[in-house]
Design an enzyme around this catalytic site. Structure first.
Site, PDB file in Angstrom:
ATOM      1  N   ASP A 219       0.873  -1.164   0.000  1.00 45.83           N
ATOM      2  CA  ASP A 219       0.000   0.000   0.000  1.00 45.83           C
ATOM      3  C   ASP A 219       0.921   1.227   0.000  1.00 45.83           C
ATOM      4  OD1 ASP A 219      -2.072   1.787   0.026  1.00 45.83           O
ATOM      5  OD2 ASP A 219      -3.199   0.808   1.627  1.00 45.83           O
TER       6      ASP A 219
HETATM    7  C1  BGC Z   1      -5.053   3.206  -0.088  1.00 49.94           C
HETATM    8  C2  BGC Z   1      -5.018   2.225  -1.246  1.00 49.94           C
HETATM    9  C3  BGC Z   1      -4.814   2.973  -2.530  1.00 49.94           C
HETATM   10  C4  BGC Z   1      -3.510   3.763  -2.430  1.00 49.94           C
HETATM   11  C5  BGC Z   1      -3.184   4.554  -3.678  1.00 49.94           C
HETATM   12  C6  BGC Z   1      -3.854   4.115  -0.086  1.00 49.94           C
HETATM   13  O1  BGC Z   1      -3.999   5.143   0.835  1.00 49.94           O
HETATM   14  O2  BGC Z   1      -5.143   2.501   1.132  1.00 49.94           O
HETATM   15  O3  BGC Z   1      -6.221   1.494  -1.289  1.00 49.94           O
HETATM   16  O4  BGC Z   1      -4.787   2.103  -3.625  1.00 49.94           O
HETATM   17  O5  BGC Z   1      -3.629   4.685  -1.353  1.00 49.94           O
HETATM   18  O6  BGC Z   1      -4.072   5.615  -3.834  1.00 49.94           O
END
Ligand code: BGC
Length: 789
Positions: A219
Site C-alpha cells: 500500500d
Molecule cells: C489506499 C489504497 C490505494 C492507495 C493509492 C492508499 O492510501 O489505502 O487502497 O490504492 O492509497 O491511492
C-alpha cells in the site's frame, strides 16, 4: 524471462521494484520494457491525475456491486473498468477491496463488499476476471486485516489462524485461484508483523501454498523496512516518495542481507505482469466489444438498490396516477455518488435524484424542498448563477470547470511539472438570483485569498504549517465568509491559492457557496408543507464525505444533521412517504416502520438519479439483496470498537463475523443478511442435493417478470459452540416471467463443510440442513444431508 533478467544490472533490477513517481515503474527501453502504470481503483479508473478535464466513469460503490449478488453483471462492470484503464493508459488497477464488513464503523465500509467471505470472494473474482479479460491487471487489497481505519498505518491486528483461514483470507484465495495478477498488502500488521514484511502470509501462504504467480505491491508508503520487506514476500514498494528500497536495497544485496536471487524472483514477477498487461512485448490483442459506461453504471445501480420495506406495494409508483411529487433532501439535488479517499474519481456527469425523477415524470409537477442539509461543508459553486468558471494554474495552464472544486494526486492538469506550480486561481462571475446574505467558503490547503467583487473576505491558511500530507487530504477544513449581495448584479469571485513548495501534486480545493435561505427548522417546515400537498413524498437522506471516507472511522451510525427529524415530519404530513437512503454503509433508520417504503441505494455512481427513477416507477425492479446485516440499534452490532489499545486490535470474536455473530448473540437486526424485496413474488417449489449440487426450483407467482437471488445456507444439524449456526454456501440469480418455473444449481464444494485446525482443512462429518432461502431470515425449503469424513 530469465534471459532478460540476466541482461540487467542490480541497480536496474532494483529500480523495477519501486515507483519512479506516484503511480508508475520506470521503463527500461533496452529490454523493451515500457513504464507500467497503476491507478485507483474500485469504482472507476482515475488515471494518473484527478484532473476534471479527464473524467472517469463512476460505477456504484463496491457495497452496491455486492448487493447485486450477480457475478455476471459484476464481471461486465469489471470489463468496463478494464476498458477505462486502457483508455487512460493504465496497466494495473488498484482494486478490488475485499476487506470484510467486520463493523459498520469502518470508514471504508462502502469500498468493501460484504460481511460474508463467500459473497465477497465471488463478487471479487468476477470483478477481477472482467478487468483482466482486457489485459489489464488487478490488485486485490488490502492483504489482510485492514477492516478499519483508525491508526491504520501502525496498528497490529491480532487474528486467530482459524479466523484468518475461514473468514479473512478466503476472498484473497478465491481471487488468486481465479487467476488474479496482483495483490496489495495492507498498512497494518497482523499478529506482530507489518503486512508488507509478512513472510508467513505473503510468501508461504500466498505464493507457496496458493501458487500465486503475480506481484505483491505495498500500500502507498506502507513499506518502511528495507530488508524485512525484501524478505517478506513484497515485490513492489510504492510510491517513489519515502521508498525504503532503491539505493538502500542495492546496498542490502551487496552486504549479503538480501540474496540477489530474491531480487531476481521479484523482477521475474514484475516482468511477467508487464508481459500480461502489454508493457513488455506486444500489447494485449483481442476483440473487445465497446461497453457503454453510462449504461453499465445505470444497470448496476438499479440492480443494487435494496427495497427493504414496501408497505401495500407503494412502489412502484404509477405515473398516470400522479399530479404532484415532492422530492426532498439536499442529497436529492446533490447526490453523494461515491465514497471518499483513494476510491474517488471525477465522473463526466452526475444525474441527481431530482433530475432523474423530473426527466421521467414529464407532465407531473415535480417540486423540490431542501428539508435538511447534512453536509458540513458548503457545496462547490456551480449552477446557472455562475458563468465563466475557470481555473488558472500559475499562469501556465487554464481550463474551464463546471463546479469550483479541484482535486488531484499525482499528475497535474495540462501535465504541468509540480515544481513549476506555486499557486492556482479559481474565478467566475456570480450573478445572484436573490438579494441577501450569500455565504462563500474556502477549503483546501495552502494559503488563500478570497475576493468577492471589490472585497477581500478571507486571507489565511486553514492548517498549521507542516501538517502531514495524509492528514491534509483526509481531514479538510473550511472557512466561511458572508457577503450581502443584490439580485441581478454580477460580481467577480476570485479564489487564489498559494501552494507550498513541492506540494502541487496534491490539491484538494473548493470554493463553496450558499445562497440566502431558511434555517434548519424552517427548512423542515417547508418540506413538510410541500409533502402535505403532494401525492407522494420522496425523501433522500444519507451520509457525507465527513462520515464515510478512507482515513478515519465513523463515530456514529446515525444519519448526520436533522435528517431523522425531517423524515418524521414529512411522514406525518404524507403517509405515502418513500425514503431513499444514499449511504455506502449501514445507517440507523429509526422511523423506518412509519414510512411507506425504504430503498437503500448505496453510493449509486454517476447514473444515480436515472436508475432511481426507473426503480421508483417500475421500469426496472430493485434487484439488490443486503450483502451485510443492517442493525436497528448501534449497540446491537457485534463489533463497535475499532480504537486500538496500545497499538493493538484483537479480533476476539474469531470466526463469528457479521450474521454469524448476530445469530450467536440471538439478536434481531433491522434487516437481515440477504434481505431485499422485488416487485413480484416467488414460490420455492423443490430442493434436492444431487452429487454435491443443490438444485432449487422456484416459480414466479406475481404479475410481472422478476429476478430472484436464491440463497443456499448450510446449518449443522447438531449446533455446537465452535461453529456458526449457519453460513452462506452459495447463491444463484434467476429471472422468470409470471407463472414460469426455473431451476437453479448451486455447487456445495468440500470447503463448505470444512474448518481449519492444526494447520490444515478438515471436513466435519455429520448431518447438515441445506436451506434454500430468500434471505437469511426467510428460509423456504430445507433438506437433510449427511456428510462423510
Ligand atoms: C489506499 C489504497 C490505494 C492507495 C493509492 C492508499 O492510501 O489505502 O487502497 O490504492 O492509497 O491511492
Amino acid at each position: 524471462m530469465d534471459e532478460l533478467i540476466s541482461e540487467l544490472s542490480l541497480e536496474e533490477k532494483v529500480s523495477l521494484l519501486g515507483g519512479q513517481d506516484f503511480w508508475s515503474l520506470p521503463e527500461i527501453a533496452r529490454i523493451g520494457l515500457r513504464s507500467l502504470v497503476m491507478s485507483d481503483g474500485p469504482v472507476g479508473v482515475r488515471g494518473t491525475g484527478w484532473a476534471p478535464e479527464d473524467p472517469s466513469v463512476a460505477l456504484p460503490s463496491p457495497t452496491a456491486l455486492a448487493a447485486t449478488w450477480d457475478p455476471e453483471l459484476v464481471e461486465r462492470a469489471g470489463r468496463l473498468l478494464g476498458q477505462e484503464s486502457r483508455r487512460k493508459g493504465v496497466h494495473l488497477l488498484l482494486a478490488p477491496t475485499v476487506n470484510l464488513h467486520r463493523t459498520p464503523l469502518n470508514g471504508r465500509h462502502f469500498e468493501c463488499f460484504s460481511e460474508d467471505p463467500l459473497l465477497t470472494g465471488e463478487i471479487a473474482a468476477a470483478f477481477v476476471t472482467g478487468v483482466q479479460s482486457l489485459g489489464v491487471g488487478t490488485t486485490v487489497k488490502h492483504l489482510v486485516g485492514n477492516d478499519f481505519e483508525t491508526e491504520r498505518m501502525t496498528v497490529d491486528v491480532r487474528i486467530s489462524e482459524r479466523a484468518l483461514r475461514e473468514v479473512y483470507l478466503p476472498p484473497f484465495e478465491r481471487v488468486v485461484r481465479a487467476g488474479g495478477w496482483g495483490v496489495m498488502s495492507a498498512y497494518n500488521g497482523v499478529n506482530g508483523s507489518p503486512m508488507s514484511s509478512h513472510a508467513e502470509l505473503q510468501q508461504r501462504v500466498l505464493k507457496d501454498e496458493w501458487g500465486f504467480d503475480g506481484i505483491v505491491v505495498s500500500d502507498w508508503r506502507a513499506a518502511r523496512d528495507t530488508v524485512g520487506a525484501a524478505l517478506g514476500g513484497l515485490d513492489i514498494a510504492m510510491p517513489a516518495m519515502q521508498n525504503p528500497w532503491g539505493e538502500a536495497l542495492v546496498e542490502a544485496v551487496r552486504a549479503g542481507l538480501v540474496p540477489e536471487e530474491e531480487i531476481d524472483a521479484k523482477v521475474r514477477r514484475v516482468l511477467r505482469l508487464a508481459a500480461r498487461v502489454g508493457a513488455l512485448g506486444p500489447p494485449p490483442s483481442g476483440e473487445w466489444p465497446e461497453l457503454d459506461g453510462s449504461a453499465v453504471a445505470h444497470e448496476v445501480a438499479a440492480r443494487s438498490f435494496v427495497l427493504v420495506r414496501n408497505e401495500d406495494f407503494t412502489l412502484p409508483l404509477e405515473p398516470a396516477a400522479l399530479t404532484r411529487v415532492a422530492v426532498i433532501g439536499a442529497l436529492a439535488l446533490d447526490a453523494r455518488v461515491l465514497g471518499g479517499g483513494s476510491a474517488t474519481v471525477t465522473p463526466p456527469h452526475v444525474i441527481s435524484p431530482l433530475e432523474g425523477i423530473g426527466r421521467s415524470l414529464s407532465g407531473v409537477d415535480v417540486a423540490y424542498a431542501t428539508g435538511a442539509d447534512p453536509r458540513p461543508f458548503l457545496p462547490p459553486a456551480r449552477g446557472p448563477e455562475w458563468t465563466g468558471l475557470r481555473v488558472d494554474l500559475a499562469g501556465k495552464y487554464d481550463f474551464a470547470v463546471g463546479e469550483a472544486a479541484l482535486r488531484w494526486i499525482g499528475d497535474l492538469p495540462g501535465r504541468l511539472d509540480p515544481a513549476d506550480v506555486d499557486g492556482l486561481t479559481i474565478a467566475g462571475t456570480f450573478t445572484p438570483a436573490v438579494d441577501g446574505e450569500h455565504v462563500f467558503a474556502v477549503s483546501g490547503f495552502g494559503t488563500f485569498v478570497l475576493t468577492v467583487g471589490e472585497r477581500e473576505v478571507y486571507r489565511g491558511a486553514l492548517h498549521a504549517e507542516g501538517t502531514e500530507r495524509g492528514e491534509l487530504l483526509l481531514s479538510p477544513r473550511e472557512h466561511r465568509a458572508a457577503v450581502t449581495l443584490a439580485a441581478g448584479v454580477p460580481v467577480e469571485v476570485i479564489l487564489t491559492q498559494i501552494i507550498p513548495a513541492g506540494m502541487a501534486h496534491t490539491v484538494s480545493t473548493t470554493l463553496g457557496h450558499r445562497p440566502p435561505g431558511p434555517d434548519a427548522a424552517e427548512m423542515i417546515t417547508e418540506a413538510a408543507a410541500l409533502a402535505a400537498g403532494s401525492d407522494v413524498a420522496i425523501v433522500v437522506v444519507g451520509t457525507t464525505e465527513q462520515v464515510e471516507s478512507e482515513g478515519f472511522d465513523r463515530t456514529s451510525l446515525a444519519l448526520p444533521g436533522t435528517q431523522d427529524e425531517l423524515v418524521r415530519r414529512v411522514a406525518a404530513a404524507n403517509p405515502r412517504t418513500v425514503v431513499v437512503v444514499n449511504a455506502g454503509a449501514p445507517v440507523l433508520l429509526p422511523w423506518a416502520d412509519d414510512v411507506a417504503a425504504v430503498v437503500l441505494t448505496w453510493f449509486p455512481g454517476q447514473e444515480a438519479g436515472a436508475a432511481l427513477a426507473d426503480v421508483l416507477l417500475g421500469v426496472l425492479e430493485p434487484g439488490g439483496r443486503l450483502p451485510t446485516t443492517w442493525p436497528r440499534r448501534a449497540e446491537d452490532c457485534p463489533v463497535l470498537d475499532v480504537t486500538p489499545q496500545g497499538g493493538v486490535v484483537s479480533y476476539d470474536e474469531g470466526v463469528f463475523v457479521g450474521y454469524r455473530a448476530w445469530q450467536r448473540a440471538s439478536r434481531e437486526p433491522h434487516y437481515a443478511f440477504g434481505h431485499g424485496l422485488g416487485y413480484t413474488t416467488w414460490s420455492y417449489e423443490a430442493l434436492r442435493v444431487v452429487d454435491g449440487t443443490a438444485e432449487i426450483t422456484v416459480t414466479n407467482t406475481g404479475a410481472r417478470e422478476g429476478r430472484e437471488v436464491i440463497q443456499v445456507y448450510v446449518r449443522p444439524a447438531a449446533p455446537d459452540d465452535e461453529r456458526p449456526a449457519e453460513w452462506l454456501a452459495g447463491f444463484a440469480t434467476v429471472t422468470a416471467h409470471p407463472d414460469e418455473s426455473v431451476t437453479a444449481r448451486v455447487d456445495l464444494p468440500e470447503r463448505t463443510f470444512q474448518t481449519w485446525a492444526d494447520g490444515g482443512w478438515h471436513t466435519v462429518a455429520g448431518d447438515y440442513e441445506i436451506v434454500a432461502a430468500h434471505a437469511l431470515d426467510d428460509p423456504r425449503l430445507v433438506v437433510s444431508l449427511t456428510v462423510g469424513a
